[in-house]
Motif scaffolding. Structure first.
Motif, PDB file in Angstrom:
ATOM      1  N   ARG A  74      37.294  39.622  32.647  1.00 59.08           N
ATOM      2  CA  ARG A  74      38.382  39.789  33.627  1.00 59.08           C
ATOM      3  C   ARG A  74      39.597  38.967  33.235  1.00 59.08           C
ATOM      4  O   ARG A  74      40.728  39.436  33.330  1.00 59.08           O
ATOM      5  CB  ARG A  74      37.911  39.350  35.028  1.00 59.08           C
ATOM      6  CG  ARG A  74      37.358  40.463  35.861  1.00 59.08           C
ATOM      7  CD  ARG A  74      37.021  40.015  37.262  1.00 59.08           C
ATOM      8  NE  ARG A  74      38.163  39.419  37.931  1.00 59.08           N
ATOM      9  CZ  ARG A  74      38.081  38.526  38.904  1.00 59.08           C
ATOM     10  NH1 ARG A  74      36.906  38.119  39.324  1.00 59.08           N
ATOM     11  NH2 ARG A  74      39.154  38.047  39.465  1.00 59.08           N
ATOM     12  N   ASP A  75      39.362  37.723  32.811  1.00 58.49           N
ATOM     13  CA  ASP A  75      40.465  36.852  32.407  1.00 58.49           C
ATOM     14  C   ASP A  75      41.079  37.333  31.090  1.00 58.49           C
ATOM     15  O   ASP A  75      42.300  37.331  30.928  1.00 58.49           O
ATOM     16  CB  ASP A  75      39.994  35.406  32.266  1.00 58.49           C
ATOM     17  CG  ASP A  75      39.526  34.828  33.594  1.00 58.49           C
ATOM     18  OD1 ASP A  75      40.045  35.255  34.653  1.00 58.49           O
ATOM     19  OD2 ASP A  75      38.625  33.964  33.574  1.00 58.49           O
ATOM     20  N   GLU A 110      31.251  46.244  34.283  1.00 60.19           N
ATOM     21  CA  GLU A 110      31.655  45.048  33.544  1.00 60.19           C
ATOM     22  C   GLU A 110      30.952  44.988  32.187  1.00 60.19           C
ATOM     23  O   GLU A 110      31.575  44.682  31.158  1.00 60.19           O
ATOM     24  CB  GLU A 110      31.363  43.783  34.342  1.00 60.19           C
ATOM     25  CG  GLU A 110      31.813  42.524  33.631  1.00 60.19           C
ATOM     26  CD  GLU A 110      31.603  41.264  34.443  1.00 60.19           C
ATOM     27  OE1 GLU A 110      32.072  40.208  33.991  1.00 60.19           O
ATOM     28  OE2 GLU A 110      30.970  41.321  35.520  1.00 60.19           O
ATOM     29  N   PHE A 119      35.194  43.612  39.019  1.00 61.50           N
ATOM     30  CA  PHE A 119      34.706  44.909  38.555  1.00 61.50           C
ATOM     31  C   PHE A 119      33.929  45.569  39.683  1.00 61.50           C
ATOM     32  O   PHE A 119      33.362  44.904  40.539  1.00 61.50           O
ATOM     33  CB  PHE A 119      33.811  44.730  37.318  1.00 61.50           C
ATOM     34  CG  PHE A 119      34.570  44.273  36.114  1.00 61.50           C
ATOM     35  CD1 PHE A 119      35.355  45.151  35.386  1.00 61.50           C
ATOM     36  CD2 PHE A 119      34.516  42.945  35.703  1.00 61.50           C
ATOM     37  CE1 PHE A 119      36.066  44.738  34.279  1.00 61.50           C
ATOM     38  CE2 PHE A 119      35.222  42.519  34.596  1.00 61.50           C
ATOM     39  CZ  PHE A 119      36.010  43.415  33.877  1.00 61.50           C
ATOM     40  N   ASP A 120      33.889  46.893  39.662  1.00 64.46           N
ATOM     41  CA  ASP A 120      33.195  47.635  40.715  1.00 64.46           C
ATOM     42  C   ASP A 120      31.691  47.375  40.699  1.00 64.46           C
ATOM     43  O   ASP A 120      31.065  47.294  41.762  1.00 64.46           O
ATOM     44  CB  ASP A 120      33.450  49.141  40.571  1.00 64.46           C
ATOM     45  CG  ASP A 120      34.918  49.501  40.798  1.00 64.46           C
ATOM     46  OD1 ASP A 120      35.637  48.725  41.463  1.00 64.46           O
ATOM     47  OD2 ASP A 120      35.338  50.559  40.295  1.00 64.46           O
ATOM     48  N   ILE A 126      41.289  40.319  29.834  1.00 66.55           N
ATOM     49  CA  ILE A 126      42.119  41.522  29.973  1.00 66.55           C
ATOM     50  C   ILE A 126      43.077  41.430  31.164  1.00 66.55           C
ATOM     51  O   ILE A 126      43.732  42.391  31.512  1.00 66.55           O
ATOM     52  CB  ILE A 126      41.252  42.800  30.067  1.00 66.55           C
ATOM     53  CG1 ILE A 126      40.373  42.804  31.311  1.00 66.55           C
ATOM     54  CG2 ILE A 126      40.435  42.985  28.799  1.00 66.55           C
ATOM     55  CD1 ILE A 126      39.598  44.093  31.538  1.00 66.55           C
ATOM     56  N   ARG A 127      43.111  40.248  31.766  1.00 66.41           N
ATOM     57  CA  ARG A 127      44.027  39.943  32.876  1.00 66.41           C
ATOM     58  C   ARG A 127      43.866  40.902  34.057  1.00 66.41           C
ATOM     59  O   ARG A 127      44.830  41.368  34.646  1.00 66.41           O
ATOM     60  CB  ARG A 127      45.470  39.933  32.384  1.00 66.41           C
ATOM     61  CG  ARG A 127      45.715  38.864  31.360  1.00 66.41           C
ATOM     62  CD  ARG A 127      47.153  38.787  30.960  1.00 66.41           C
ATOM     63  NE  ARG A 127      47.298  37.788  29.920  1.00 66.41           N
ATOM     64  CZ  ARG A 127      47.983  37.968  28.817  1.00 66.41           C
ATOM     65  NH1 ARG A 127      48.619  39.096  28.612  1.00 66.41           N
ATOM     66  NH2 ARG A 127      48.066  37.016  27.922  1.00 66.41           N
ATOM     67  N   GLN A 128      42.606  41.165  34.373  1.00 63.94           N
ATOM     68  CA  GLN A 128      42.297  42.007  35.534  1.00 63.94           C
ATOM     69  C   GLN A 128      42.178  41.093  36.742  1.00 63.94           C
ATOM     70  O   GLN A 128      41.441  40.108  36.721  1.00 63.94           O
ATOM     71  CB  GLN A 128      40.987  42.758  35.292  1.00 63.94           C
ATOM     72  CG  GLN A 128      40.595  43.655  36.460  1.00 63.94           C
ATOM     73  CD  GLN A 128      39.424  44.546  36.110  1.00 63.94           C
ATOM     74  OE1 GLN A 128      39.365  45.092  35.020  1.00 63.94           O
ATOM     75  NE2 GLN A 128      38.499  44.689  37.049  1.00 63.94           N
ATOM     76  N   THR A 129      42.874  41.425  37.799  1.00 64.57           N
ATOM     77  CA  THR A 129      42.902  40.535  38.966  1.00 64.57           C
ATOM     78  C   THR A 129      41.775  40.786  39.948  1.00 64.57           C
ATOM     79  O   THR A 129      41.351  39.863  40.639  1.00 64.57           O
ATOM     80  CB  THR A 129      44.253  40.662  39.705  1.00 64.57           C
ATOM     81  OG1 THR A 129      44.476  42.037  40.037  1.00 64.57           O
ATOM     82  CG2 THR A 129      45.382  40.146  38.830  1.00 64.57           C
ATOM     83  N   ARG A 130      41.291  42.013  40.018  1.00 61.94           N
ATOM     84  CA  ARG A 130      40.207  42.268  40.981  1.00 61.94           C
ATOM     85  C   ARG A 130      38.869  42.317  40.262  1.00 61.94           C
ATOM     86  O   ARG A 130      38.789  42.511  39.057  1.00 61.94           O
ATOM     87  CB  ARG A 130      40.455  43.552  41.768  1.00 61.94           C
ATOM     88  CG  ARG A 130      40.428  44.819  40.979  1.00 61.94           C
ATOM     89  CD  ARG A 130      40.666  46.040  41.904  1.00 61.94           C
ATOM     90  NE  ARG A 130      40.466  47.278  41.196  1.00 61.94           N
ATOM     91  CZ  ARG A 130      39.304  47.868  41.009  1.00 61.94           C
ATOM     92  NH1 ARG A 130      38.206  47.357  41.503  1.00 61.94           N
ATOM     93  NH2 ARG A 130      39.207  48.995  40.330  1.00 61.94           N
ATOM     94  N   ARG A 158      35.093  46.229  24.651  1.00 60.98           N
ATOM     95  CA  ARG A 158      36.058  45.229  24.189  1.00 60.98           C
ATOM     96  C   ARG A 158      35.524  44.494  22.964  1.00 60.98           C
ATOM     97  O   ARG A 158      36.243  44.273  21.990  1.00 60.98           O
ATOM     98  CB  ARG A 158      36.361  44.246  25.330  1.00 60.98           C
ATOM     99  CG  ARG A 158      37.281  43.117  24.989  1.00 60.98           C
ATOM    100  CD  ARG A 158      38.697  43.589  24.727  1.00 60.98           C
ATOM    101  NE  ARG A 158      39.573  42.447  24.563  1.00 60.98           N
ATOM    102  CZ  ARG A 158      40.853  42.463  24.753  1.00 60.98           C
ATOM    103  NH1 ARG A 158      41.450  43.573  25.126  1.00 60.98           N
ATOM    104  NH2 ARG A 158      41.572  41.388  24.579  1.00 60.98           N
TER     105      ARG A 158
END
Length: 155
Positions: A6-7, A21, A15-16, A9-13, A28
């Motif tokens: 998450r960090d 993930e 994962f579902d 790829i700078r995803q703020t919310r 990735r």
């Protein structure tokens, strides 16, 4: 401590699902490892798929393999193995021979030039693998390999 995806790829919310993930983390990681491999291969003028074909044919030995056997053994599936083999034959890395009894059957073998190129890549590729994954240690690498095998087998 490892950086979470998450960090990275700078995803703020969040994962579902954990599966989402894990899937994105595998994607990735494959992209990062693949890019590093491409950089090692760049001076040789071959792609990762061509490198894989050379390794497959080196392993097959003098007997060689037909196109469909090469396709089945590739790490990443590609749409047209024939075109890849055509380019590799044009570059002198592989040779193909039609069977005298059944002209539909074509055997592909690695050439001495292909063997020489592959041998020149063995150490740089091994070094790249150590740089990328060596920090995990043998036990974690074995666990990773086992987990990835289970993931490929699916439910």
């Amino acid at each position: 401590m490892a950086i979470e995806l998450r960090d990275e790829i700078r995803q703020t919310r969040a994962f579902d699902t954990p599966e989402q993930e894990a899937h994105l983390s595998i994607e990735r990681t494959a992209a990062v490892l693949g890019h590093a491999l491409a950089e090692v291969l760049k001076p040789s003028g071959i792609s990762a798929t061509q490198y894989n074909v050379l390794r497959i044919l080196r392993g097959a030995g003098e007997a060689g393999l037909c196109r469909s056997e090469v396709r089945e053994r590739l790490v990443a599936q590609v749409p047209d193995v024939t075109r890849i083999l055509d380019r590799m034959e044009d570059a002198g890395l592989v040779e193909r021979e039609r069977d005298a009894a059944d002209r539909r059957f074509v055997t592909t073998r690695i050439t001495p030039a292909g063997m020489e190129l592959l041998a020149s890549l063995d150490a740089p590729i091994a070094d790249a693998h150590r740089r990328q994954l060596g920090h995990l240690g043998e036990a974690k690498l074995r666990t990773l390999v086992e987990l990835l095998a289970l993931a490929r087998q699916g439910g």
